[in-house]
Scaffold this motif. Sequence first.
Motif, mmCIF file in Angstrom:
data_model
loop_
_atom_site.group_PDB
_atom_site.id
_atom_site.type_symbol
_atom_site.label_atom_id
_atom_site.label_comp_id
_atom_site.label_asym_id
_atom_site.label_seq_id
_atom_site.Cartn_x
_atom_site.Cartn_y
_atom_site.Cartn_z
ATOM 1 N N SER A 145 0.814 -1.221 0.000
ATOM 2 C CA SER A 145 0.000 0.000 0.000
ATOM 3 C C SER A 145 0.842 1.263 0.000
ATOM 4 O O SER A 145 0.348 2.341 -0.357
ATOM 5 C CB SER A 145 -0.930 0.010 1.220
ATOM 6 N N TYR A 146 2.130 1.152 0.387
ATOM 7 C CA TYR A 146 2.979 2.346 0.474
ATOM 8 C C TYR A 146 3.710 2.640 -0.834
ATOM 9 O O TYR A 146 4.414 3.663 -0.919
ATOM 10 C CB TYR A 146 3.989 2.178 1.609
ATOM 11 N N ALA A 147 3.583 1.781 -1.832
ATOM 12 C CA ALA A 147 4.199 1.991 -3.156
ATOM 13 C C ALA A 147 5.685 2.321 -3.029
ATOM 14 O O ALA A 147 6.190 3.256 -3.651
ATOM 15 C CB ALA A 147 3.465 3.096 -3.914
ATOM 16 N N ILE A 148 6.394 1.546 -2.209
ATOM 17 C CA ILE A 148 7.809 1.797 -1.928
ATOM 18 C C ILE A 148 8.638 1.552 -3.184
ATOM 19 O O ILE A 148 8.549 0.496 -3.801
ATOM 20 C CB ILE A 148 8.290 0.877 -0.785
ATOM 21 N N LYS A 149 9.441 2.525 -3.568
ATOM 22 C CA LYS A 149 10.355 2.368 -4.704
ATOM 23 C C LYS A 149 11.414 3.452 -4.641
ATOM 24 O O LYS A 149 11.352 4.362 -3.804
ATOM 25 C CB LYS A 149 9.607 2.416 -6.030
ATOM 26 N N ARG A 150 12.371 3.375 -5.554
ATOM 27 C CA ARG A 150 13.525 4.279 -5.542
ATOM 28 C C ARG A 150 13.116 5.748 -5.554
ATOM 29 O O ARG A 150 13.401 6.483 -4.630
ATOM 30 C CB ARG A 150 14.440 3.968 -6.736
ATOM 31 N N ASP A 151 12.479 6.187 -6.603
ATOM 32 C CA ASP A 151 12.006 7.571 -6.688
ATOM 33 C C ASP A 151 10.575 7.602 -6.163
ATOM 34 O O ASP A 151 9.601 7.649 -6.912
ATOM 35 C CB ASP A 151 12.106 8.078 -8.132
ATOM 36 N N TRP A 152 10.490 7.583 -4.852
ATOM 37 C CA TRP A 152 9.244 7.366 -4.152
ATOM 38 C C TRP A 152 8.353 8.595 -4.211
ATOM 39 O O TRP A 152 8.811 9.715 -3.977
ATOM 40 C CB TRP A 152 9.575 7.052 -2.696
ATOM 41 N N ASN A 153 7.079 8.372 -4.481
ATOM 42 C CA ASN A 153 6.096 9.447 -4.405
ATOM 43 C C ASN A 153 6.093 10.034 -2.999
ATOM 44 O O ASN A 153 6.018 9.312 -2.003
ATOM 45 C CB ASN A 153 4.721 8.873 -4.762
ATOM 46 N N ALA A 154 6.186 11.353 -2.914
ATOM 47 C CA ALA A 154 6.342 11.997 -1.609
ATOM 48 C C ALA A 154 5.157 11.740 -0.688
ATOM 49 O O ALA A 154 5.317 11.614 0.528
ATOM 50 C CB ALA A 154 6.557 13.499 -1.795
ATOM 51 N N ALA A 155 3.947 11.676 -1.246
ATOM 52 C CA ALA A 155 2.778 11.427 -0.407
ATOM 53 C C ALA A 155 2.832 10.029 0.199
ATOM 54 O O ALA A 155 2.520 9.832 1.387
ATOM 55 C CB ALA A 155 1.506 11.614 -1.233
ATOM 56 N N HIS A 156 3.233 9.027 -0.596
ATOM 57 C CA HIS A 156 3.346 7.669 -0.077
ATOM 58 C C HIS A 156 4.468 7.574 0.964
ATOM 59 O O HIS A 156 4.339 6.876 1.975
ATOM 60 C CB HIS A 156 3.617 6.680 -1.222
#
Length: 429
Positions: A145-156
């Motif tokens: 649910s947090y959409a964790i990735k390298r260039d992470w969306n700031a809201a997540h």
Amino acid sequence: MSRIPRPEVDLPRPQPLGGVDKRRLRAAAAALTALTALAATGLVAGPAAAAAPYAGPCALERTAAHHSEGLDSWHSGYPRPTKPLNAVMVFLSFPDWEPTTTPEELTADYFPATSRFFERASYGKFRLVPHPQREWIEMPHDSTSYAIKRDWNAAHRSAYLRDALKVADAHTDFSKYDVVYFVADPEAPGVDSDATKVVNFDRPMRADGTDIRRIVTVFEQHPPDRNVLAHETGHVFDLPDLYHRPADGEGDWDTYVGDWDVMGSQFGLAPDFFGWHKWKLGWLEPRQVACVTRAGDTRLTLEPLSTARRSAGAPFGAGGGTKLAVVRTGPSSAIALEARGGGGNDDATCTQGVLAYRVRNDSSSGGGPVQVIDSHPFTEACYGDSVYPPLADAPIQAGESFTVPGEKVRVEVEDRTASGAWTVKVTTG
């Protein structure tokens, strides 16, 4: 294992512990566009620089650049690693995955190796003391649910940090710690190892009566990348990223410093901190830094940067010899010289000699604040082991001389002493 480094990010302060204030969440979302422009300068608001601990004409002045390489002052918003500092490791699990590793196993991935790295680099002046928690703390939402990735969306990312702080606060007295590591279950389906980095807040979080200005978010695989925690912890002490991110994200990231500092690559063969960084962090004494100011020839002897000497009452001592020579080349730049040998954190290096590099105080983290000067531009070394073979043979060997491109600075390594130090002649003007 991935060799791609991960830059820091700067974010608005996540929602304070307790309930979720929707008005603040909307305000934080509205600030994301403006935040993009602010990210290059680091903390938007923070304590002023502390009184200058350094002196002399070769100490570049601090600028507004994120993690400026200026060292005429210390930014008081960062803990200074000249005494023991306590680091808490909080282990976060998720409802969608049952951990198959234990906190003890993950702690062993990083400690005591990271503490030993800093102890060697600082000549025993700094000790990083880990305080790992013994149990997993479960996050309120699935890892995916947090959409964790390298260039992470700031809201997540903000949601992840808000939730992590909320669940950890019941188990952690943050007032006891100088450094905070949030270690996610590495095998959870939504965890991406490329998301490991330091997150800075424009305003500090408050927990247990203490300010939390930055958090190291650890998403490493098990076992992790080599020296990754030493790299991320370096940011906590105001050190910049030294790699160069290609414009399209493709190509070589290690063209600026190659193997020669852990802030460039955690995989480097010679990952000890540059002498400039050791000066900045307070690990070199003023007498160990030679400032070359007069025109003409200056002769000096450089001890290998990694050489430590045991002394009474301390496990290590930097010795009394010169570790770093500096030639100021302009208002914002200097040429630094240091001897790199094969001991300490550099025990895997495949070349030795006198390393020259250019330092700029107005270049931000990731923008080339340090660039190694290649004294052998037409050759390379350590192919297959080095992160960037063209710079692996950058050091100047005994009997060689080299003129720094674009500068009236010539370096000649005349000899090597019986103790392993290099005798150097620097000609300026």
